[in-house]
Motif scaffolding. Structure first.
Motif, PDB file in Angstrom:
ATOM      1  N   GLN A 138      71.702  60.576 -54.103  1.00 30.02           N
ATOM      2  CA  GLN A 138      70.969  59.430 -53.541  1.00 30.02           C
ATOM      3  C   GLN A 138      70.731  58.370 -54.619  1.00 30.02           C
ATOM      4  O   GLN A 138      70.879  57.179 -54.376  1.00 30.02           O
ATOM      5  CB  GLN A 138      69.636  59.904 -52.965  1.00 30.02           C
ATOM      6  CG  GLN A 138      68.796  58.784 -52.359  1.00 30.02           C
ATOM      7  CD  GLN A 138      69.485  58.108 -51.178  1.00 30.02           C
ATOM      8  OE1 GLN A 138      69.860  58.782 -50.226  1.00 30.02           O
ATOM      9  NE2 GLN A 138      69.639  56.790 -51.247  1.00 30.02           N
ATOM     10  N   GLN A 139      70.386  58.815 -55.817  1.00 24.98           N
ATOM     11  CA  GLN A 139      70.168  57.902 -56.927  1.00 24.98           C
ATOM     12  C   GLN A 139      71.466  57.175 -57.299  1.00 24.98           C
ATOM     13  O   GLN A 139      71.474  55.970 -57.531  1.00 24.98           O
ATOM     14  CB  GLN A 139      69.618  58.663 -58.131  1.00 24.98           C
ATOM     15  CG  GLN A 139      69.269  57.766 -59.307  1.00 24.98           C
ATOM     16  CD  GLN A 139      68.681  58.553 -60.471  1.00 24.98           C
ATOM     17  OE1 GLN A 139      68.575  59.795 -60.417  1.00 24.98           O
ATOM     18  NE2 GLN A 139      68.299  57.865 -61.515  1.00 24.98           N
ATOM     19  N   SER A 187      73.506  48.778 -55.150  1.00 25.04           N
ATOM     20  CA  SER A 187      72.941  47.609 -55.818  1.00 25.04           C
ATOM     21  C   SER A 187      74.019  46.829 -56.565  1.00 25.04           C
ATOM     22  O   SER A 187      74.080  45.597 -56.513  1.00 25.04           O
ATOM     23  CB  SER A 187      71.839  48.041 -56.789  1.00 25.04           C
ATOM     24  OG  SER A 187      71.355  46.935 -57.522  1.00 25.04           O
ATOM     25  N   GLU A 195      80.808  52.568 -54.154  1.00 26.85           N
ATOM     26  CA  GLU A 195      79.686  52.680 -53.224  1.00 26.85           C
ATOM     27  C   GLU A 195      80.062  53.573 -52.030  1.00 26.85           C
ATOM     28  O   GLU A 195      79.278  54.440 -51.617  1.00 26.85           O
ATOM     29  CB  GLU A 195      79.274  51.298 -52.719  1.00 26.85           C
ATOM     30  CG  GLU A 195      78.146  51.336 -51.699  1.00 26.85           C
ATOM     31  CD  GLU A 195      77.960  50.010 -50.988  1.00 26.85           C
ATOM     32  OE1 GLU A 195      76.926  49.834 -50.330  1.00 26.85           O
ATOM     33  OE2 GLU A 195      78.865  49.156 -51.070  1.00 26.85           O
ATOM     34  N   SER A 205      72.301  54.629 -54.583  1.00 29.21           N
ATOM     35  CA  SER A 205      71.432  53.444 -54.650  1.00 29.21           C
ATOM     36  C   SER A 205      71.911  52.484 -55.732  1.00 29.21           C
ATOM     37  O   SER A 205      71.950  51.258 -55.534  1.00 29.21           O
ATOM     38  CB  SER A 205      69.983  53.863 -54.923  1.00 29.21           C
ATOM     39  OG  SER A 205      69.477  54.654 -53.857  1.00 29.21           O
ATOM     40  N   LYS A 236      78.396  57.108 -51.040  1.00 25.71           N
ATOM     41  CA  LYS A 236      77.803  57.293 -49.719  1.00 25.71           C
ATOM     42  C   LYS A 236      78.424  58.489 -49.016  1.00 25.71           C
ATOM     43  O   LYS A 236      77.711  59.280 -48.361  1.00 25.71           O
ATOM     44  CB  LYS A 236      78.014  56.035 -48.891  1.00 25.71           C
ATOM     45  CG  LYS A 236      77.338  56.084 -47.537  1.00 25.71           C
ATOM     46  CD  LYS A 236      77.518  54.761 -46.791  1.00 25.71           C
ATOM     47  CE  LYS A 236      76.801  54.806 -45.456  1.00 25.71           C
ATOM     48  NZ  LYS A 236      76.975  53.526 -44.711  1.00 25.71           N
TER      49      LYS A 236
END
Length: 225
Positions: free
Chosen positions: A105-106, A113, A54, A109, A58
């Motif tokens: 971005q996908q 999650s 993650e 995300s 980012k």
């Protein structure tokens, strides 16, 4: 994310129901504790990996966004300098980076999650282990009390048996005493009847004649004189 499928049952498990169904809760809770600690180690490692992914996603997204902003600034500067061609190239690069930004971005995300789901699993396992730690002490205390009660019940059974034996002994003793009393009574009944006249005559036959003894005593005294 195979780790999520492997531990889905842990996420939805009901510890209380499992313990209620167990034949030996003490052993079952120890085994469940070992299983959860093993699972927690795996989940921690996987959670750390997902959280790191993650952060990487980012960081890549932020770098791409920063690059897009940079291309925008360069395009403005090129236009201000009257270089339309240079401005066009900067804008083309910006458009290319925008497509990349959408993909990043996908990816971010999805990674975020996954990180949330893994953290929920991690926290659920920690909570389960904490509950088991508390309940294990309680269950073992109850088991100890139950075992003590079982021993007391066995001792109580032995005491009851001894009381029954004592009662039987008392009944036998009463029976023997009753038989002895009956034997003594029978012996008394079987004895020869008492002859009162005979006893009375023997009394007088054996009594010394006082007058004769008095006369004999006087004679002895006179002879000494």
């Amino acid at each position: 994310m195979g780790i999520l499928a492997r531990f889905k049952d842990i996420m939805s498990s009901n510890i209380n129901a499992l313990l209620d169904k167990a034949e030996n809760p003490e052993k079952m809770i120890d085994q469940y504790m070992r299983n959860l600690n093993s699972d927690l180690g795996k989940v921690k490692a996987e959670t750390a990996s997902v959280m790191a992914e993650e952060q990487r996603s980012k960081r890549a997204l932020n770098e791409c966004s920063a690059e897009i902003e940079k291309m925008q600034n360069y395009a403005v500067k090129a236009l201000e300098a009257g270089n339309d061609d240079d401005a066009r190239k900067f804008l083309e690069k910006k458009a290319s980076l925008a497509e990349k930004e959408a993909e990043l971005q996908q990816a971010y995300s999805l990674a975020a999650s996954n990180a949330v789901r893994m953290r929920e699993m991690h926290d659920k396992l920690v909570s389960d282990i904490g509950e088991l730690e508390a309940r294990r002490t309680m269950i073992k205390s109850k088991m100890a009390v139950a075992k003590t009660q079982e021993r007391l019940n066995k001792i109580g059974s032995s005491v009851s048996g001894a009381n029954r034996s004592m009662s039987a002994f008392n009944r036998m003793e009463e029976k023997v005493e009753r038989a002895l009393d009956e034997a003594n009574a029978m012996a008394e009944l079987n004895a020869a009847p008492k002859d009162d006249i005979k006893d009375l005559t023997s009394k007088y036959d054996s009594t010394p004649d006082v007058e004769d003894e008095l006369a004999a005593l006087k004679a002895q005294i006179q002879n000494k004189e």
